[in-house]
Design an enzyme around this catalytic site. Structure first.
Site, PDB file in Angstrom:
ATOM      1  N   HIS A 174       0.743  -0.952   0.191  1.00 36.67           N
ATOM      2  CA  HIS A 174      -0.247   0.022  -0.031  1.00 36.67           C
ATOM      3  C   HIS A 174       0.683   1.271  -0.047  1.00 36.67           C
ATOM      4  CE1 HIS A 174      -3.530  -2.488   2.020  1.00 36.67           C
ATOM      5  NE2 HIS A 174      -3.471  -2.409   0.717  1.00 36.67           N
ATOM      6  N   GLU A 200       1.331   3.866   2.993  1.00 37.58           N
ATOM      7  CA  GLU A 200       1.509   3.627   4.302  1.00 37.58           C
ATOM      8  C   GLU A 200       3.059   3.698   4.432  1.00 37.58           C
ATOM      9  OE1 GLU A 200      -0.428  -0.243   4.714  1.00 37.58           O
ATOM     10  OE2 GLU A 200      -2.245   0.880   4.520  1.00 37.58           O
ATOM     11  N   HIS A 256       2.661  -2.716   7.219  1.00 38.58           N
ATOM     12  CA  HIS A 256       1.611  -1.853   6.638  1.00 38.58           C
ATOM     13  C   HIS A 256       1.735  -0.793   7.793  1.00 38.58           C
ATOM     14  CE1 HIS A 256      -0.693  -4.234   3.684  1.00 38.58           C
ATOM     15  NE2 HIS A 256       0.422  -5.070   4.074  1.00 38.58           N
ATOM     16  N   GLU A 293       0.990  -3.794  11.562  1.00 41.43           N
ATOM     17  CA  GLU A 293       0.441  -2.759  11.530  1.00 41.43           C
ATOM     18  C   GLU A 293       1.090  -1.676  12.302  1.00 41.43           C
ATOM     19  OE1 GLU A 293      -1.855  -1.727   9.299  1.00 41.43           O
ATOM     20  OE2 GLU A 293      -2.940  -3.566   8.587  1.00 41.43           O
TER      21      GLU A 293
END
Length: 819
Positions: free
Chosen positions: A368, A371, A464, A538
């Protein structure tokens, strides 16, 4: 305009810095490049007066132009442009629709001397009245991509010709209008409207070739005034919830402060509000804040999080190649090229002694593109692994690290939030991705399949960023139905990481439920391929609320996450079983408490549903894939039989699009996708043109009672083709050997070395099956949690999962020892 040369004759990758040639559309050119076929010199000739190439005219009896085969899918390649220690960096390639400013954008690294606390959120009680361009003056506007457009071609520098002037010129020195710009790497401002003397409403450009995904922002302002309070409102954000509603602040970078004081990115903003923008559907959300600039006439930047561009990565890799000590430990190669032709880099890190007999660790980031914090965490991990620390040396001796630091370079270059140039989310395409649509994730999966045929992958982790929850946490894979100990082991690595980084990592925020809508993510697909411990990590865009902190993450905080992960890997594979036993007991107690049971009551976890253990993962609101992009499923115009023959397709008067439609039925509704999503992982990957020497086998059925993941688990039926190493391919097809045909002294589980007993000084009562995954023999690295002064490891024992020991004998593959 006459093209400068045919494809295949223009340097690395065959395309140089020029436009990709016609008449191939993006679908055909992607397959020609990513499946390993390149035109021989002279196979194409230019059309006079046109910027395209066609097959050369040949006389009677002339055969089809020859092609060159470039190896197995997922094999790293050295032919692509790499950041050498000398000479200029390879410039990034842009879609032809993008205008790019010429001046380079580069920022210094800086860590604030004091923690940057969260601001007091203003809250949505009295949001400002919605504003539109009709209420002000447009001072900056880029031409949007035409609706329904798709990626067709790319070149260095983007659009040819002179740049346009999207910003309104100043009327004189007294004009206080800000000058906006975003036509640089990772920039994505579409329009700015001045609605007051010092107030602006901004619109972000959606991800290219889509009409959604607006979260990341990064733009430049000039002609600043330090004595005035400015208000900025971004009016088209997509997320209904954001950390900006909980005290997160935007980032500001002052060029003059960086040059004179060495100050870099810092958190700024007051009166920060995050609210719904209007009643229209789909809803748009607004972020509003006020800020003061530090200098008059300064050049400043605003960003959602610390930018890390594709050029930043290339500069880091060139510095690595220039360092004699670090370059001995790391090999930089190309995994593949992106749709635009940018190199997807693969770093292989291990001790100079070689990789024979070592287990693998696979790490990736920036699937992504918005990010960016994941790139800083990956940067810290690389710095640690390539350093001189004793733990780093031990890790290089034990493992082979295969690192893809930027999976989606095209999205990073153009400033997307989630998508690649295919107009889809690559992190929902691992299970069904095609090489021509998502080359990065397709080649990464193929590489992992190839590595699994040679060695065990102890850990897979995809980095992420998260926009709605603070702290750092992980998503794992608990599909239910496995043995109790196996399900508890899924939670051991995150628990250990929370102990090594107690002020950043939150174990209660971790989730392990495998949702149907997430079946195409990297962690789920790798887990089903056979990687027992597969995670998504994350890192919040905001900061930490743990350990007495209530402040934003800095670049140093994100980089330290890489070293914490490395430290946890050593704990996870410690030959002393005491740590593992304590963590297993702690996880068991936590789950018992969550279910309302008495601690120590025992019982099996195998019959407990993952839904009973936790809620949903609260992940992205774009979790359901939109399916493969239409323009890459098949060309709109018929393709010549010559191209089809080069691709190895059986052409019977049908276009590739018609063949693709026959091969795959597109699901039209979310309910249908969710119903059949588990089967998506089991589908065979998109067919690859048959090539000599390519060995394909279908996986054997999973053994009864064997947990998914790991070597002993086997594959689910129909998980697709296995791409072994070249050595394995040369030996021919895999041959299954039933246990009944084994001769005297032969084992149904062949080993590459003699198994040795693990002796853990000072530890009693531990059994071999309680040893940590990947445990080593010899003196324990840490005894009682303390770092040992010296550590010499002479042998290893294989990864031990209890249910594997009780699994019945099954046919095995002689070539790679897989079920």
């Amino acid at each position: 305009m006459q093209p400068s040369g045919p494809p295949g004759d223009q340097g690395a990758g065959g395309f140089g810095g020029e436009l990709l040639p016609e008449p191939y559309d993006s679908f055909m050119r992607s397959h020609l490049r990513y499946y390993g076929y390149f035109q021989a010199p002279g196979a194409l000739q230019p059309v006079p007066g046109q910027d395209r190439w066609v097959p050369s005219a040949r006389g009677p009896g002339t055969s089809v132009p020859s092609v060159q085969h470039c190896g197995f899918p997922g094999d790293p390649r050295d032919r692509f442009a790499l950041p050498s220690a000398r000479g200029p960096l390879p410039a990034p390639r842009w879609p032809i629709e993008c205008e790019v400013v010429k001046e380079p954008i580069e920022h210094i690294e800086w860590v604030p001397p004091e923690p940057e606390p969260f601001c007091q959120p203003a809250g949505p009680a009295c949001p400002p009245a919605p504003l539109s361009e009709d209420q002000g003056t447009i001072v900056y506007q880029l031409s949007p991509a035409p609706p329904g457009s798709c990626f067709t071609r790319a070149r260095i520098g983007g659009s040819p010709g002179p740049l346009s002037s999207p910003a309104t010129p100043l009327e004189g020195p007294q004009d206080t209008t800000l000058l906006f710009e975003s036509r640089f790497e990772s920039g994505n401002l579409q329009k700015a409207v001045k609605v007051g003397p010092f107030e602006y409403v901004l619109w972000l450009r959606p991800d290219l070739y889509t009409v959604k995904h607006t979260q990341w922002f990064y733009f430049r302002v000039q002609n600043t005034r330090r004595d005035h309070l400015y208000r900025f409102t971004i009016a088209n954000l997509a997320k209904p919830k954001s950390l900006y509603g909980e005290g997160m602040c935007p980032l500001l970078y002052s060029q003059r402060d960086a040059e004179s004081c060495g100050i870099g990115w810092r958190r700024v903003g007051t009166d920060i509000r995050y609210y719904r923008g209007g009643a229209e559907e789909p809803a748009a959300f607004c972020l509003s804040w006020t800020a003061r600039f530090p200098h008059d006439g300064d050049t400043c930047f605003f960003a959602h999080s610390y930018p890390y561009t594709y050029s930043d990565l290339q500069r880091y890799l060139r510095a690595l190649c220039r360092d004699p000590a670090r370059s001995r430990l790391c090999t930089v190669r190309a995994l593949c090229r992106s749709l635009a032709g940018n190199t997807v880099y693969l770093l292989t890190i291990s001790s100079p002694a070689g990789a024979a007999g070592k287990r693998a660790v696979v790490l990736s980031a920036r699937v992504h593109p918005g990010e960016s914090g994941s790139s800083w965490a990956m940067r810290g991990l690389l710095d640690f692994l390539l350093g001189a620390d004793a733990d780093a040396r031990l890790l290089r001796q034990l493992f082979v690290f295969m690192v893809v630091p930027m999976l989606n370079p095209d999205g990073v270059v153009v400033g997307n939030s989630r998508c690649s140039l295919a107009g889809r989310d690559p992190n929902r395409a691992y299970g069904t991705a095609r090489g021509g649509s998502f080359p990065g994730v397709w080649h990464l999966r193929a590489m992992v399949e190839r590595v699994l045929a040679e060695r065990e992958v102890v850990l897979y982790c995809d980095f992420h960023g998260h926009s709605r929850k603070n702290n750092i946490f992980m998503y794992g894979c608990d599909g239910g139905g496995a043995g109790s100990r196996s399900r508890l082991r899924q939670r051991i690595f995150p628990l250990m990481l929370s102990k090594n980084a107690p002020d950043k990592f939150s174990f209660p925020s971790c989730k392990f439920k495998v949702q149907k809508s997430k079946a195409g993510t990297g962690r789920v697909v790798m887990w089903r391929l056979g990687v027992s411990h597969s995670y998504t990590m994350e890192a919040a865009f905001g900061g930490s609320t743990l350990g007495g902190r209530s402040s934003h993450f800095t670049v140093q905080d994100l980089k330290s996450l890489g070293s914490h992960l490395c430290d946890t890997l050593l704990d996870f594979c410690d030959p002393d079983p005491a740590k593992l036993q304590r963590c297993l007991a702690e996880v068991d107690a936590l789950l018992q408490q969550r279910l309302g049971r008495e601690p120590g009551c025992g019982g099996s976890w195998s019959d407990v549903s993952p839904s009973e253990l936790e809620s949903s993962t609260s992940g992205s609101d774009t979790s359901v894939s939109d399916g493969p992009p239409v323009h890459l499923c098949g060309p709109e115009q018929p393709v010549s039989p010559w191209v089809l023959l080069v691709l190895g397709w059986e052409w019977e008067g049908q276009s590739p699009g018609e063949l693709e439609q026959r091969r795959r039925k597109r699901l039209q509704s979310r309910r249908a996708r969710n119903t059949l999503q588990p089967n998506a992982i089991s589908q065979t990957r998109a067919s690859v043109p048959a090539r000599p020497g390519l060995c394909r086998t279908r996986g054997q059925p999973a053994l009864p009672g064997t947990p998914r993941g790991g070597r002993g688990a086997g594959r689910e039926p129909g998980t697709g083709a296995t791409f072994p190493s070249r050595a394995g391919a040369e030996r021919g097809r895999h041959t299954a050997v039933p246990s009944s045909e084994l001769g005297p002294g032969m084992s149904a589980v062949p080993r590459r070395r003699r198994p040795l007993r693990t002796h853990c000084p000072g530890v009693t009562g531990g059994s071999p099956r309680d040893a940590a995954p990947g445990a080593e023999t010899g003196t324990s690295r840490r005894q009682g949690g303390q770092v040992a002064a010296a550590c010499r490891l002479s042998a290893r024992v294989p990864l031990n999962i209890p249910s594997r020991a009780s699994a019945p004998a099954a046919p095995r593959c002689c070539a790679c020892a897989r079920h």
